[in-house]
Design a protein around this motif. Structure first.
Motif, PDB file in Angstrom:
ATOM      1  N   GLY A  93       0.812  -1.207   0.000  1.00 44.10           N
ATOM      2  CA  GLY A  93       0.000   0.000   0.000  1.00 44.10           C
ATOM      3  C   GLY A  93       0.846   1.256   0.000  1.00 44.10           C
ATOM      4  O   GLY A  93       0.521   2.251  -0.671  1.00 44.10           O
ATOM      5  N   MET A  94       1.945   1.233   0.741  1.00 45.25           N
ATOM      6  CA  MET A  94       2.814   2.401   0.818  1.00 45.25           C
ATOM      7  C   MET A  94       3.483   2.674  -0.522  1.00 45.25           C
ATOM      8  O   MET A  94       3.660   3.842  -0.918  1.00 45.25           O
ATOM      9  N   THR A  95       3.869   1.628  -1.234  1.00 45.87           N
ATOM     10  CA  THR A  95       4.457   1.812  -2.563  1.00 45.87           C
ATOM     11  C   THR A  95       3.466   2.466  -3.507  1.00 45.87           C
ATOM     12  O   THR A  95       3.812   3.390  -4.263  1.00 45.87           O
ATOM     13  N   ALA A  96       2.206   2.009  -3.453  1.00 43.04           N
ATOM     14  CA  ALA A  96       1.171   2.612  -4.300  1.00 43.04           C
ATOM     15  C   ALA A  96       0.992   4.091  -3.968  1.00 43.04           C
ATOM     16  O   ALA A  96       0.924   4.944  -4.864  1.00 43.04           O
ATOM     17  N   ALA A  97       0.926   4.410  -2.672  1.00 47.69           N
ATOM     18  CA  ALA A  97       0.755   5.804  -2.255  1.00 47.69           C
ATOM     19  C   ALA A  97       1.956   6.650  -2.673  1.00 47.69           C
ATOM     20  O   ALA A  97       1.796   7.804  -3.110  1.00 47.69           O
ATOM     21  N   ALA A  98       3.157   6.089  -2.559  1.00 48.17           N
ATOM     22  CA  ALA A  98       4.363   6.827  -2.937  1.00 48.17           C
ATOM     23  C   ALA A  98       4.388   7.112  -4.431  1.00 48.17           C
ATOM     24  O   ALA A  98       4.731   8.224  -4.863  1.00 48.17           O
ATOM     25  N   VAL A  99       4.018   6.122  -5.233  1.00 48.95           N
ATOM     26  CA  VAL A  99       4.005   6.315  -6.691  1.00 48.95           C
ATOM     27  C   VAL A  99       3.034   7.415  -7.077  1.00 48.95           C
ATOM     28  O   VAL A  99       3.354   8.304  -7.883  1.00 48.95           O
ATOM     29  N   LEU A 100       1.833   7.384  -6.513  1.00 51.16           N
ATOM     30  CA  LEU A 100       0.823   8.397  -6.841  1.00 51.16           C
ATOM     31  C   LEU A 100       1.246   9.789  -6.367  1.00 51.16           C
ATOM     32  O   LEU A 100       1.021  10.785  -7.060  1.00 51.16           O
ATOM     33  N   SER A 101       1.850   9.864  -5.197  1.00 54.24           N
ATOM     34  CA  SER A 101       2.287  11.160  -4.672  1.00 54.24           C
ATOM     35  C   SER A 101       3.438  11.741  -5.487  1.00 54.24           C
ATOM     36  O   SER A 101       3.445  12.932  -5.807  1.00 54.24           O
ATOM     37  N   VAL A 102       4.404  10.907  -5.832  1.00 56.76           N
ATOM     38  CA  VAL A 102       5.533  11.377  -6.641  1.00 56.76           C
ATOM     39  C   VAL A 102       5.050  11.781  -8.031  1.00 56.76           C
ATOM     40  O   VAL A 102       5.508  12.780  -8.595  1.00 56.76           O
ATOM     41  N   ALA A 103       4.110  11.021  -8.588  1.00 61.90           N
ATOM     42  CA  ALA A 103       3.556  11.354  -9.906  1.00 61.90           C
ATOM     43  C   ALA A 103       2.965  12.752  -9.905  1.00 61.90           C
ATOM     44  O   ALA A 103       3.115  13.512 -10.872  1.00 61.90           O
ATOM     45  N   SER A 104       2.309  13.103  -8.801  1.00 59.71           N
ATOM     46  CA  SER A 104       1.677  14.419  -8.705  1.00 59.71           C
ATOM     47  C   SER A 104       2.689  15.524  -8.396  1.00 59.71           C
ATOM     48  O   SER A 104       2.684  16.585  -9.025  1.00 59.71           O
ATOM     49  N   THR A 105       3.578  15.258  -7.448  1.00 60.82           N
ATOM     50  CA  THR A 105       4.499  16.299  -6.978  1.00 60.82           C
ATOM     51  C   THR A 105       5.611  16.606  -7.974  1.00 60.82           C
ATOM     52  O   THR A 105       5.959  17.768  -8.201  1.00 60.82           O
ATOM     53  N   VAL A 106       6.168  15.558  -8.563  1.00 60.04           N
ATOM     54  CA  VAL A 106       7.288  15.737  -9.499  1.00 60.04           C
ATOM     55  C   VAL A 106       6.780  15.921 -10.927  1.00 60.04           C
ATOM     56  O   VAL A 106       7.555  16.106 -11.851  1.00 60.04           O
ATOM     57  N   ASP A 107       5.458  15.836 -11.087  1.00 64.82           N
ATOM     58  CA  ASP A 107       4.810  16.029 -12.389  1.00 64.82           C
ATOM     59  C   ASP A 107       5.260  14.980 -13.406  1.00 64.82           C
ATOM     60  O   ASP A 107       5.708  15.295 -14.508  1.00 64.82           O
ATOM     61  N   VAL A 108       5.115  13.711 -13.010  1.00 69.67           N
ATOM     62  CA  VAL A 108       5.391  12.592 -13.917  1.00 69.67           C
ATOM     63  C   VAL A 108       4.056  11.874 -14.111  1.00 69.67           C
ATOM     64  O   VAL A 108       3.743  10.890 -13.441  1.00 69.67           O
ATOM     65  N   GLY A 109       3.253  12.390 -15.044  1.00 69.85           N
ATOM     66  CA  GLY A 109       1.874  11.938 -15.199  1.00 69.85           C
ATOM     67  C   GLY A 109       1.727  10.466 -15.518  1.00 69.85           C
ATOM     68  O   GLY A 109       0.758   9.819 -15.067  1.00 69.85           O
ATOM     69  N   TRP A 110       2.681   9.881 -16.262  1.00 70.64           N
ATOM     70  CA  TRP A 110       2.523   8.485 -16.672  1.00 70.64           C
ATOM     71  C   TRP A 110       2.622   7.513 -15.489  1.00 70.64           C
ATOM     72  O   TRP A 110       2.212   6.355 -15.596  1.00 70.64           O
ATOM     73  N   LEU A 111       3.132   8.008 -14.346  1.00 68.84           N
ATOM     74  CA  LEU A 111       3.223   7.141 -13.164  1.00 68.84           C
ATOM     75  C   LEU A 111       1.858   6.896 -12.512  1.00 68.84           C
ATOM     76  O   LEU A 111       1.708   5.969 -11.720  1.00 68.84           O
ATOM     77  N   ARG A 112       0.869   7.715 -12.857  1.00 72.59           N
ATOM     78  CA  ARG A 112      -0.411   7.614 -12.165  1.00 72.59           C
ATOM     79  C   ARG A 112      -1.114   6.277 -12.425  1.00 72.59           C
ATOM     80  O   ARG A 112      -1.681   5.688 -11.510  1.00 72.59           O
ATOM     81  N   VAL A 113      -1.066   5.804 -13.669  1.00 71.21           N
ATOM     82  CA  VAL A 113      -1.732   4.525 -13.979  1.00 71.21           C
ATOM     83  C   VAL A 113      -1.081   3.361 -13.230  1.00 71.21           C
ATOM     84  O   VAL A 113      -1.784   2.572 -12.587  1.00 71.21           O
TER      85      VAL A 113
END
Length: 337
Positions: free
Chosen positions: A270-290
């Motif tokens: 769960g933490m990995t999923a949350a980290a990926v989504l947060s980094v995708a938003s903060t660092v602006d790496v949109g393709w990480l969201r999926v």
């Protein structure tokens, strides 16, 4: 009533690491919130809060009435789940806009952290299980919650405190890694996944620190932001690589059957999923969201498996308790004196 007595016996004999179930449920709620599944997220949050209240009440009762047992349990690495679980709940509650309650949880976690971390680290040894990384998880949990509140309330000192905790957490990860038994990856009962979960919560802390910056606060200059961004992305890459290694180890050497330590597998997922989504938003790496959304539902599936295993184990324990004869009726086996 046999069922009630069995439940009491299970509760009395539970591991100090039972807080990992609250951690897992709480971070699944955070992940679902980030993925946009708000209703399911709130259901998971309610379950995590109820479990936290039960464990908190038991924590206090043992501190008051069973002091020696409390000290013994506080010296085990699993005791740090109390800090991490409190911080995770505070982070999710902050997202609901309940900042006063989140602040109270931060204060409680901050009070517990120095006491428990000293007691735990004083009893470290070589070749430990994955629970040794809870020192990092608890510290980064405080960093995540402090950074979240700093962003919500535009409080600079909280953000700077979170930054100190972030770097301290990475130092503690290195110290824990030196004491971790690598063979746990292929023979551990579930808590070996915390090695990856500690990297994931570190990446989440970095993402939240980046997100806390604003024109109003101006927390980090360009160089600081660059170092923090690079460190955060590096931590996420290492976490994802570790995730794949741990999955491969599970496939190569399956470990079926329920164990309380399997909640420590759900939490890093769960933490990995949350980290990926947060980094995708903060660092602006949109393709990480999926990929992040996919990982959220993988974590939900693991959570459901852990819940099913816990219920089956409790049912089996209750059935054994019902069919076990009273001590006075037990017939001695051949050769007994």
């Amino acid at each position: 009533m046999p069922g009630v007595s069995s439940l009491r016996a299970w509760w009395a004999g539970r591991s100090p690491a039972a807080g990992s179930a609250v951690m897992a449920t709480g971070i699944v709620s955070v992940g679902l919130h980030l993925a946009g599944a708000e209703t399911v997220s709130r259901v998971a949050l309610a379950m995590a809060c109820l479990a936290w209240l039960a464990l908190a009440a038991d924590f206090v009762l043992r501190l008051v009435g069973e002091r020696q047992r409390w000290v013994t349990e506080a010296e085990s690495p699993g005791a740090l789940t109390a800090v991490a679980a409190t911080a995770v709940l505070g982070t999710r509650i902050s997202a609901l806009g309940r900042q006063t309650l989140a602040e109270a949880l931060l204060a409680l976690a901050a009070l517990l952290w120095p006491v428990l971390i000293v007691l735990v680290m004083r009893h470290w040894k070589r070749r430990m299980s994955g629970s040794v990384f809870l020192c990092c998880v608890a510290t980064q949990g405080l960093a995540v919650l402090a950074a979240t509140l700093a962003s919500a309330e535009s409080t600079a000192w909280l953000a700077h405190t979170a930054l100190v905790l972030f770097w301290l957490g990475l130092v503690l990860y290195g110290l824990a890694l030196a004491r971790f038994e690598p063979r746990e990856v292929v023979k551990g009962a579930g808590d070996h996944w915390i090695a990856g979960g500690a990297l994931a919560i570190s990446a989440l802390a970095g993402a939240n620190l980046l997100g806390a910056d604003s024109g109003r606060l101006y927390l980090w200059d360009e160089d600081d932001r660059g170092v923090l961004s690079t460190t955060t992305v590096t931590l996420l890459v290492l976490d994802l690589a570790g995730y794949l290694v741990l999955l491969a180890a599970e496939a190569a050497r399956p470990r079926p059957g329920y164990d309380m330590r399997r909640w420590s597998t759900v939490f890093p997922m769960g933490m990995t999923a949350a980290a990926v989504l947060s980094v995708a938003s903060t660092v602006d790496v949109g393709w990480l969201r999926v990929p992040g959304q996919v990982l959220v539902w993988v974590a939900v599936a693991a959570w459901l498996a852990a819940v099913t295993g816990a219920l089956l184990a409790a049912r089996a324990g209750a059935r054994d308790d019902v069919h076990r004869p009273p001590d006075g009726d037990r017939r001695p086996a051949t050769g007994d004196r």
